[in-house]
Design a protein around this motif. Structure first.
Motif, PDB file in Angstrom:
ATOM      1  N   ILE A 206       5.793  -0.968  14.061  1.00 58.97           N
ATOM      2  CA  ILE A 206       5.247   0.207  13.373  1.00 58.97           C
ATOM      3  C   ILE A 206       5.808   0.299  11.961  1.00 58.97           C
ATOM      4  O   ILE A 206       5.087   0.580  11.000  1.00 58.97           O
ATOM      5  CB  ILE A 206       5.566   1.489  14.170  1.00 58.97           C
ATOM      6  CG1 ILE A 206       4.863   1.451  15.525  1.00 58.97           C
ATOM      7  CG2 ILE A 206       5.162   2.726  13.376  1.00 58.97           C
ATOM      8  CD1 ILE A 206       5.207   2.608  16.434  1.00 58.97           C
TER       9      ILE A 206
ATOM     10  N   ARG B 154       3.285   0.184   8.767  1.00 55.54           N
ATOM     11  CA  ARG B 154       3.200   1.363   7.905  1.00 55.54           C
ATOM     12  C   ARG B 154       3.789   1.112   6.521  1.00 55.54           C
ATOM     13  O   ARG B 154       3.229   1.539   5.513  1.00 55.54           O
ATOM     14  CB  ARG B 154       3.929   2.535   8.554  1.00 55.54           C
ATOM     15  CG  ARG B 154       3.202   3.135   9.746  1.00 55.54           C
ATOM     16  CD  ARG B 154       3.952   4.355  10.250  1.00 55.54           C
ATOM     17  NE  ARG B 154       3.278   5.001  11.360  1.00 55.54           N
ATOM     18  CZ  ARG B 154       3.749   6.038  12.029  1.00 55.54           C
ATOM     19  NH1 ARG B 154       4.936   6.555  11.691  1.00 55.54           N
ATOM     20  NH2 ARG B 154       3.075   6.575  13.024  1.00 55.54           N
TER      21      ARG B 154
ATOM     22  N   TRP C 298       2.067  -2.845   4.865  1.00 54.77           N
ATOM     23  CA  TRP C 298       0.718  -3.271   5.238  1.00 54.77           C
ATOM     24  C   TRP C 298       0.060  -4.120   4.156  1.00 54.77           C
ATOM     25  O   TRP C 298      -0.735  -5.021   4.466  1.00 54.77           O
ATOM     26  CB  TRP C 298      -0.143  -2.053   5.564  1.00 54.77           C
ATOM     27  CG  TRP C 298      -0.377  -1.117   4.414  1.00 54.77           C
ATOM     28  CD1 TRP C 298       0.389  -0.048   4.066  1.00 54.77           C
ATOM     29  CD2 TRP C 298      -1.438  -1.198   3.452  1.00 54.77           C
ATOM     30  NE1 TRP C 298      -0.129   0.561   2.952  1.00 54.77           N
ATOM     31  CE2 TRP C 298      -1.249  -0.123   2.545  1.00 54.77           C
ATOM     32  CE3 TRP C 298      -2.516  -2.063   3.266  1.00 54.77           C
ATOM     33  CZ2 TRP C 298      -2.091   0.102   1.475  1.00 54.77           C
ATOM     34  CZ3 TRP C 298      -3.376  -1.843   2.193  1.00 54.77           C
ATOM     35  CH2 TRP C 298      -3.158  -0.769   1.309  1.00 54.77           C
TER      36      TRP C 298
ATOM     37  N   ALA D 116       4.776   6.794   3.719  1.00 54.25           N
ATOM     38  CA  ALA D 116       4.432   7.148   5.097  1.00 54.25           C
ATOM     39  C   ALA D 116       5.112   6.276   6.133  1.00 54.25           C
ATOM     40  O   ALA D 116       4.990   6.495   7.321  1.00 54.25           O
ATOM     41  CB  ALA D 116       2.916   7.047   5.297  1.00 54.25           C
ATOM     42  N   THR D 117       5.856   5.282   5.688  1.00 48.95           N
ATOM     43  CA  THR D 117       6.438   4.344   6.640  1.00 48.95           C
ATOM     44  C   THR D 117       7.445   5.014   7.569  1.00 48.95           C
ATOM     45  O   THR D 117       8.122   5.960   7.204  1.00 48.95           O
ATOM     46  CB  THR D 117       7.119   3.183   5.898  1.00 48.95           C
ATOM     47  OG1 THR D 117       7.457   2.178   6.852  1.00 48.95           O
ATOM     48  CG2 THR D 117       8.383   3.626   5.229  1.00 48.95           C
TER      49      THR D 117
END
Length: 459
Positions: free
Chosen positions: A231, A235, A238, A438-439
């Motif tokens: 994830i 995030r 990417w 947003a990571t």
């Protein structure tokens, strides 16, 4: 531990990555080579040779589809519990699946269930090889000894690919000498798959003796292990994952065409003997044993990005001459086309390992690099022989395939322009990395990462 001991363990890590990767690619390539000449008849019988070939290549494609799944599964554990243990697991999964492929009964004996079993085992193969690459590169490069020669160090696991191809083609060529074509198509093709059992033992012996990388040990000590590395990678990085996938497009698809589709094209369209084509690919793979580390070394001298751009441009230029040479039907020119194809491919393949691994921080290196690398299996390598067969069937000319190769090489060239060359950045630390706001956060004890800054193609 003394510097001498660290150096010795670093060299052993490179050896373990190379040998293990060689075994895994032997298993993976073996399926593709046999699928091109045997599986259509044995598992997908049809009165239409074109349909049988497409079905055989479809199972080949499924192995590529499964590779991102393996990247996610083993990338998670590789970043969570360590590189070494994960690589042992991928080797076992790949080897056992390959041995069982050699035991699957044909359509004549169990009907469609033979094709089903073959498909399931091919998927397991794909999961195994999908989890292999990112860990092999990390194990080979996360040592201070290779800070100034990471391109060369990372090219050795890549070297395992032509070595695996060489071993696969060599085993098939040797097997062909022991009987007729009919014998090979009924029994002989199984022997190289069963030999994989011996290779597993060798690979495990070498890999179990390797230490965990200093970079991962340091992350454990500093509590910088990512809680959810997959994830975190998706995030936060990417863009790097997407660019990695796209830059591999013009490398992976041509390779599959140069090695797997070539066998089908050569036998059905040019009327060439399997043994002749096997021998040509064998020699080409031998050349790759030299060109792969050479271009890896060269990337340390002139830069990963520059080396990759040169390779992508050369592939574009080679797309049409490759099939022109094949279609002459002149043995010497056919040999020339095949021998030149893999070294041209290596101009991208050799530097890409370090280039991709350097694009991700240590806490998500296994996950991020694996996902980006293996996504290309779906967009590029997997569909390549199917697209090539479709283009040939639809347009009736190899020029359509050449145009396809040139187009995807152009995609690689453009994508590479946008991927930053980090060969001079700190490879051992999470500090200083930029990522999207947003990571997901790494472990609370991890070194902070800065917000993502704007980048340009010239970076």
């Amino acid at each position: 531990m003394s510097d001498a001991d660290l150096s010795r363990h670093a060299k052993r890590a490179v050896l373990a990555s190379t040998v293990g990767t060689m075994i895994e690619w032997y298993d993976f390539y073996l399926y593709g080579l046999v699928a091109a000449v045997v599986f259509g008849k044995l598992y997908f019988p049809s009165q239409d040779p074109y349909a049988a070939t497409l079905l055989a290549f479809s199972t080949f494609f499924l192995g590529f589809v499964a590779r991102p799944v393996g990247a996610i599964i083993f990338g998670h554990f590789g970043d969570r519990i360590g590189r070494k243990g994960t690589l042992v697991a991928t080797l076992m999964l790949m080897g056992i699946s390959t041995v069982f492929i050699g035991l699957v009964p044909t359509y004549e004996h169990i009907g469609i269930w033979g094709a089903v079993a073959l498909t399931v085992l091919r998927v397991l193969q794909g999961i195994g090889v999908g989890g292999e690459w990112g860990g092999a590169i990390a194990v080979a490069t996360e040592w201070s000894k290779f800070n100034k020669s990471r391109g060369l160090a990372a090219s050795w696991p890549q070297f395992g690919s032509p070595l695996g191809m060489l071993l696969a083609v060599g085993m098939l060529t040797l097997t062909l000498q022991f009987g007729t074509t009919e014998w090979f198509e009924t029994i002989g093709w199984r022997i190289p798959f069963l030999v994989s059992a011996l290779l597993i033992v060798v690979g495990l012996y070498i890999r179990l003796g390797v230490l965990e990388t200093p970079v991962f040990q340091r992350m454990q000590e500093k509590k910088e292990i990512a809680q959810a590395p997959v994830i975190e990678a998706v995030r936060g990085f990417w863009k790097e994952i997407l660019l990695t996938c796209l830059m591999r497009t013009g490398q992976q698809a041509p390779f599959v065409i140069f090695t797997t589709f070539l066998l089908s094209y050569g036998t059905s369209q040019l009327g060439l003997q399997k043994s002749f084509l096997f021998n040509c690919v064998l020699v080409a793979a031998t050349l790759s044993l030299f060109t792969t580390p050479f271009f890896g070394y060269l990337s340390d001298r002139i830069g990963r990005k520059r080396m990759y751009l040169i390779g992508a441009f050369t592939m574009m230029a080679f797309a049409f001459p490759y099939f022109w040479l094949l279609d002459t039907g002149v043995p010497a020119l056919i040999v020339l086309a095949i021998l030149v194809s893999l070294p041209i491919h290596d101009m991208q393949y050799a530097p890409q390992a370090a280039f991709i691994a350097e694009s991700f921080p240590p806490s998500v290196r296994y996950s991020g690099s694996s996902i980006g690398y293996q996504l290309a299996s779906i967009t590029s390598g997997g569909p390549a022989p199917i697209i090539a067969a479709f283009l040939l069937h639809t347009y009736g000319t190899s020029a359509a395939i050449s145009a396809y190769i040139a187009f995807i090489a152009a995609i690689s060239f453009v994508s590479t322009l946008f991927l930053r060359d980090r060969s001079h950045d700190d490879y051992t630390s999470n500090a200083g990395w930029v990522r999207d706001e947003a990571t997901a956060a790494v472990h609370p004890g991890a070194a902070p990462m800065a917000p993502r800054a704007a980048s340009s193609p010239s970076e």
